[in-house]
Motif scaffolding. Structure first.
Motif, PDB file in Angstrom:
ATOM      1  N   UNK A   1       0.896  -0.675   0.095  1.00  0.00           N
ATOM      2  CA  UNK A   1       0.194  -0.254  -0.046  1.00  0.00           C
ATOM      3  C   UNK A   1       0.981   1.788  -0.039  1.00  0.00           C
ATOM      4  N   UNK A   2       2.116   1.546   0.626  1.00  0.00           N
ATOM      5  CA  UNK A   2       2.871   2.809   0.583  1.00  0.00           C
ATOM      6  C   UNK A   2       4.532   2.170  -0.300  1.00  0.00           C
ATOM      7  N   UNK A   3       4.809   3.346  -0.679  1.00  0.00           N
ATOM      8  CA  UNK A   3       6.151   3.586  -1.514  1.00  0.00           C
ATOM      9  C   UNK A   3       6.598   4.841  -1.196  1.00  0.00           C
ATOM     10  N   UNK A   4       8.343   4.503  -0.390  1.00  0.00           N
ATOM     11  CA  UNK A   4       8.427   5.511   0.286  1.00  0.00           C
ATOM     12  C   UNK A   4      10.205   5.607  -0.794  1.00  0.00           C
ATOM     13  N   UNK A   5      10.393   6.118  -1.459  1.00  0.00           N
ATOM     14  CA  UNK A   5      11.494   6.345  -2.251  1.00  0.00           C
ATOM     15  C   UNK A   5      12.808   6.553  -1.361  1.00  0.00           C
ATOM     16  N   UNK A   6      14.087   6.477  -1.793  1.00  0.00           N
ATOM     17  CA  UNK A   6      15.038   6.336  -0.466  1.00  0.00           C
ATOM     18  C   UNK A   6      16.091   7.467  -1.641  1.00  0.00           C
ATOM     19  N   UNK A   7      15.970   8.880  -1.483  1.00  0.00           N
ATOM     20  CA  UNK A   7      17.211  10.294  -1.910  1.00  0.00           C
ATOM     21  C   UNK A   7      18.828   8.834  -3.101  1.00  0.00           C
TER      22      UNK A   7
ATOM     23  N   UNK B   1       5.230   8.919  -1.420  1.00  0.00           N
ATOM     24  CA  UNK B   1       5.738   9.634  -0.871  1.00  0.00           C
ATOM     25  C   UNK B   1       7.571   9.334  -1.486  1.00  0.00           C
ATOM     26  N   UNK B   2       6.499  10.163  -2.651  1.00  0.00           N
ATOM     27  CA  UNK B   2       7.660  11.220  -3.423  1.00  0.00           C
ATOM     28  C   UNK B   2       8.244  12.524  -3.314  1.00  0.00           C
ATOM     29  N   UNK B   3       9.272  12.709  -3.396  1.00  0.00           N
ATOM     30  CA  UNK B   3       9.924  14.298  -3.587  1.00  0.00           C
ATOM     31  C   UNK B   3       9.916  14.685  -5.269  1.00  0.00           C
ATOM     32  N   UNK B   4      11.024  15.491  -5.615  1.00  0.00           N
ATOM     33  CA  UNK B   4      11.296  16.305  -6.784  1.00  0.00           C
ATOM     34  C   UNK B   4      12.926  15.404  -6.208  1.00  0.00           C
TER      35      UNK B   4
ATOM     36  N   UNK C   1      -1.020  12.155  -6.634  1.00  0.00           N
ATOM     37  CA  UNK C   1       0.100  12.442  -7.054  1.00  0.00           C
ATOM     38  C   UNK C   1       0.551  12.855  -5.903  1.00  0.00           C
ATOM     39  N   UNK C   2       1.686  13.169  -5.574  1.00  0.00           N
ATOM     40  CA  UNK C   2       2.764  14.130  -4.307  1.00  0.00           C
ATOM     41  C   UNK C   2       3.094  15.062  -5.418  1.00  0.00           C
ATOM     42  N   UNK C   3       2.365  16.326  -4.860  1.00  0.00           N
ATOM     43  CA  UNK C   3       2.434  17.516  -5.594  1.00  0.00           C
ATOM     44  C   UNK C   3       4.441  17.818  -5.590  1.00  0.00           C
ATOM     45  N   UNK C   4       5.206  17.252  -5.131  1.00  0.00           N
ATOM     46  CA  UNK C   4       6.476  17.757  -4.351  1.00  0.00           C
ATOM     47  C   UNK C   4       7.075  17.176  -6.797  1.00  0.00           C
ATOM     48  N   UNK C   5       6.022  16.198  -7.384  1.00  0.00           N
ATOM     49  CA  UNK C   5       6.228  15.698  -8.125  1.00  0.00           C
ATOM     50  C   UNK C   5       6.077  17.035  -9.880  1.00  0.00           C
ATOM     51  N   UNK C   6       5.699  17.208  -9.470  1.00  0.00           N
ATOM     52  CA  UNK C   6       5.565  19.035 -10.118  1.00  0.00           C
ATOM     53  C   UNK C   6       6.527  19.872  -9.841  1.00  0.00           C
ATOM     54  N   UNK C   7       7.804  20.022  -8.672  1.00  0.00           N
ATOM     55  CA  UNK C   7       8.662  20.463  -8.814  1.00  0.00           C
ATOM     56  C   UNK C   7       9.899  20.223  -9.655  1.00  0.00           C
ATOM     57  N   UNK C   8      10.172  18.824  -9.944  1.00  0.00           N
ATOM     58  CA  UNK C   8      11.208  18.136 -10.696  1.00  0.00           C
ATOM     59  C   UNK C   8      11.173  19.319 -12.085  1.00  0.00           C
TER      60      UNK C   8
END
Length: 601
Positions: free
Chosen positions: A501-507, A527-530, A550-557
């Motif tokens: 149910x959850x995916x938290x990518x790693x920097x 839980x994705x960020x740019x 969709x995580x809002x941080x995706x738009x900052x890529x």
């Protein structure tokens, strides 16, 4: 300055154009992209084929000047424009031709049916002479590749992968330094595109050219130059006797002394077929009746309704390219003599309704570069205790192995295909894929597996650029196995590739990823960020029913250019719209959103 052919020409002229700082400009036209880039103080303006409206306006301007088109001529006139296929040169020549004659509807209808004929009869074949300059300025290594385009039908969508294989099979090119034949062919294709002799019709999401084409007038140029240089001749074959009911159609490439040409047998009437010279794929069903067909290189057979359910292929040992297609689903193929095809490079079997079983003899065919089948099994290499391991045939040239079921991934098998670049494999039950990491040259992998896998069962080579997974059922926590691949540019997670149910990518992972596709999954929170996808250009979500947003941080890529949603829930769509609105408010007009309610494959 019109139609400049080299940068040297500009270097010779430019000293005559002194900058007087009075705001004047010089316009240069050229057919060569590299010349345009060299000359321009800004990015060059690339001319495209005209659309229907612009084509019609140009046509009317040439025919009627400042008058309007009479109603009775509008329908045949628009048909004429349509058949010019957006090429301004053809529109101008035909328009100028019609402007001199009476405006009679029946005459215009005749022109519409014979646009190419009329385009090349006015002003001493004006179109042909202008287009012929493009061929005359080709370097010698590109001429044969260009002339080969004549074998495809008019307005045909040409799959680039197939064109590359045919160029290679026919010996149209030689490998460049540090590049294999496939890479060389792609370079040649790009060069012909840059010279506006071949057009791009479809590109992949990453920009790779998938389908190309050639304008009808340029194809006619190929035909004329082909025969003018007397490279090929056409055997006068009118009827071929085939075993009744065996083939829907068959084609063959024949060589006769120093001449060769392509024959396509297309019309089956109780075992009799008529011929034309349109396509390159070929078969040797008629060799006994036509012994002058001596050195076949390329074969394509389309089998249908065989009397005997096992069709034995009797093919020449010099064959390089073999493609088989079954429409009826009633044929099975015996490959008992395939080991005799010692020169075979490409084996392509498509559209069969039954599994194909490829014999272990395949492992003794060192010239093979690719094996592509609809779906089938490749038997393991024969084990002979008397043969030392170092004496085994290594398929050094094999770079593509596609659609193989339950492929054995032992170290011994993989050691015999060390240079494999593309692999598509399917499994019906659990397996271990840890040895995949041994394929150190692998660039593209499609893996469909029935089962739930953990990190200790799967490992991937660091050379991977494209990875597609389906039905693997891996846990999102194992994503770091993929994220750590240093060269990965395309990742497609199709139906239930991952579960949870959850995916938290790693920097620090996915440093080169350009395209991410997530298919049907039960993922709810992402839980994705740019900074998790610093180079992402395209995000595709397909059949996502449970994701909350969709995580809002995706738009900052900064590199992101497209978000595609196919069959997704309203929460996902609404969050994507908010991302677009936010980016537009900050002046980012490049990011596009595409929404479709229907899934396409």
């Amino acid at each position: 300055m019109d139609d400049m052919w080299s940068t040297k020409a500009w270097d010779d002229f430019k000293s005559s154009f002194q900058d007087c700082e009075n705001g004047s400009r010089i316009i240069v036209t050229t057919r060569l992209s590299d010349v345009a880039v060299y000359l321009g103080s800004r990015s060059p303006y690339f001319m495209k084929f005209l659309d229907e409206v612009k084509s019609w306006n140009l046509f009317c301007e040439k025919v009627f000047a400042h008058e309007s088109c009479p109603p009775e001529l509008e329908e045949p006139g628009k048909e004429i424009v349509k058949n010019c296929r957006g090429l301004p040169l053809t529109i101008v020549v035909i328009g100028g031709f019609l402007a001199k004659y009476d405006r009679i509807p029946i005459y215009w209808e005749s022109v519409a049916d014979n646009v190419k004929l009329y385009a090349n009869t006015e002003n001493d074949e004006q179109c042909s002479k202008i287009l012929a300059l493009s061929y005359q300025h080709l370097p010698i290594h590109l001429k044969l590749c260009f002339l080969y385009m004549r074998v495809f039908p008019e307005d045909h969508d040409i799959r680039v992968s197939e064109l590359v294989n045919l160029w290679i099979a026919e010996g149209c090119l030689k490998a460049l330094k540090a590049k294999n034949l496939e890479e060389t062919a792609e370079e040649y294709l790009k060069d012909l595109i840059a010279r506006n002799l071949i057009s791009i019709r479809k590109q992949g999401r990453t920009g790779k050219i998938k389908i190309c084409g050639i304008h009808d007038l340029l194809r006619d140029l190929c035909m004329k130059e082909f025969h003018r240089e007397n490279l090929f001749s056409v055997p006068k074959v009118q009827h071929i006797e085939l075993e009744p009911g065996w083939y829907k159609y068959a084609c063959f490439l024949c060589h006769d002394g120093n001449t060769q040409d392509l024959i396509e047998l297309t019309e089956v009437v109780h075992g009799h077929e008529s011929s034309s010279y349109l396509r390159p794929w070929v078969c040797e069903a008629c060799k006994i009746m036509h012994p002058h067909l001596k050195r076949l290189k390329v074969v394509r057979e389309k089998l249908k309704f065989a009397k005997d359910p096992r069709v034995e292929l009797l093919l020449p040992t010099t064959l390089r390219y073999l493609s088989l297609k079954d429409f009826g689903g009633l044929c099975s193929i015996s490959f008992s003599s395939i080991r005799l095809l010692w020169n075979l490079q490409t084996l392509n079997i498509i559209n069969f309704h039954k599994n194909i079983v490829l014999p272990s003899d395949i492992w003794e065919m060192p010239q093979l570069t690719q094996i592509k089948i609809k779906e089938g099994v490749l038997l393991d290499p024969l084990v002979d205790d008397e043969i030392e391991e170092e004496d085994c045939t290594i398929l050094k040239n094999l770079h593509t192995l596609s659609n193989i079921k339950n492929f054995t991934l032992t170290k011994e098998v993989l050691a015999r295909i060390p240079n494999l670049k593309k692999l598509r494999i399917f499994y019906s039950s659990s397996n271990s894929f840890h040895n995949l990491a041994l394929l150190s040259k692998l660039e593209s992998l499609y893996l469909e597996a029935g089962g739930i896998y953990s990190s200790y069962l799967i490992a991937f080579p660091h050379s991977l650029k494209k990875l597609e997974l389906s039905c693997c059922g891996m846990d999102w926590e194992d994503m770091t196995i993929i994220g750590s691949l240093p060269n990965l540019e395309v990742l497609k997670l199709r139906s239930h590739a991952f579960s949870g149910y959850e995916w938290n990518p790693v920097e620090g992972e996915f440093l080169r990823l350009k395209l991410l596709l997530i298919g049907s999954t039960d993922l709810r929170r992402w839980g994705a960020e740019d900074y998790h996808f610093p180079c992402l250009e395209t995000l595709v979500l397909r059949g996502i029913k449970s994701l909350e947003e969709i995580p809002s941080g995706i738009g900052d890529i900064g590199t992101l250019r497209s978000i595609e949603l196919i069959g997704c829930n309203n929460y996902v769509i609404r969050s994507a719209e908010q991302i677009i609105e936010e980016q537009q408010s900050m002046g980012n007009e490049d990011l596009q959103l595409h929404v479709s309610a229907i899934q396409h494959g």
